[in-house]
Design an enzyme around this catalytic site. Sequence first.
Site, mmCIF file in Angstrom:
data_model
loop_
_atom_site.group_PDB
_atom_site.id
_atom_site.type_symbol
_atom_site.label_atom_id
_atom_site.label_comp_id
_atom_site.label_asym_id
_atom_site.label_seq_id
_atom_site.Cartn_x
_atom_site.Cartn_y
_atom_site.Cartn_z
ATOM 1 C CB SER A 143 -0.871 0.027 1.258
ATOM 2 O OG SER A 143 -1.476 1.298 1.393
ATOM 3 C CE1 TYR A 156 -3.890 -2.489 5.123
ATOM 4 C CE2 TYR A 156 -3.165 -0.260 4.642
ATOM 5 C CZ TYR A 156 -3.708 -1.463 4.222
ATOM 6 O OH TYR A 156 -4.054 -1.621 2.905
ATOM 7 C CE LYS A 160 -1.384 -3.909 2.972
ATOM 8 N NZ LYS A 160 -1.600 -5.165 2.233
ATOM 9 C CE1 TYR A 201 -7.971 10.439 6.346
ATOM 10 C CE2 TYR A 201 -8.654 8.211 5.786
ATOM 11 C CZ TYR A 201 -7.650 9.128 6.058
ATOM 12 O OH TYR A 201 -6.341 8.727 6.033
#
Length: 249
Positions: A143, A156, A160, A201
Amino acid sequence: MMLDRRTALVTGGSRGIGRAIAEALAAEGARVAINYRNSTAAAEEVVAAIRARGGEALAIQADVADGEQATRLVEQAVEAFGGRLDILVNNAGITRDALLLRMKPEQWDEVLDTNLRSLFFTCKAAARVMLRQRAGRIINIASVVGLTGNVGQVNYVAAKAGVIGFTRALARELGSRGITVNAIAPGLIATDMTEQLSAEYRGALEQRIALGRLGTPEDVAHAAVFLASDRAAYITGQVLVVDGGLSLG
Ligand code: NAP
């Protein structure tokens, strides 16, 4: 077709980006094993869609966060394909967002186990077969936040960034045997995962995308097909960013 007679396994192929990758690989002639954790009906739908277009596919249930299941998944795919595995796409992933001070250890573990630890097992099992073949393609879905960082996602982002480091290290280990290992770093892609974000967002992020729109799962799938094809034979250890310019700053 670019991937005629190749065999492929896509983890998390029942929905979103994984589904698009499975369908795109099949459209180029690959036989595809579609892994999923819970969504049996969705995975069967992907298999049916591929078969309806004359392709070959099967669905395999496994929780890749569990090392034994992840290993067995690769073995099952290899068995189903008569002993070969040409393409492994590590796509299965989850988010469990929270600011660090509010994040529970279980949120850390779940994300690390699913998004990063799984690669240790799937790649190990796949590399055994690919080393014998002296050929193979491993594509890891990372990502952009693994490169840039992001608020509320230490779990996360760490996973990643780990995927990117893992990719570079494994590319060096397997390169001499004709196996390439690359990562794709998608930006904001319209899937169930980003559906969870608040409209506010999402809107703010969208404004930072140079191309002015969210990506589609197919945008990412095209990059995966390229990296899986002979045209990417001299590319390894790289991170291909597919984010419409989101990470440009
Ligand atoms: P998604 O729509 O939520 O789909 C996730 C897929 O992963 C599903 O097929 C799911 O299976 C599978 N999965 C989750 N946990 C699993 C497990 N433990 N074992 C096996 N399969 C599991 O997600 P997505 O947006 O397509 O994301 C796919 C990948 O791209 C992820 O690695 C994600 O981190 C990455 N990514 C996404 C974006 C984005 O904006 N969407 C951006 C950058 C990177 P079930 O259907 O059975 O639950």
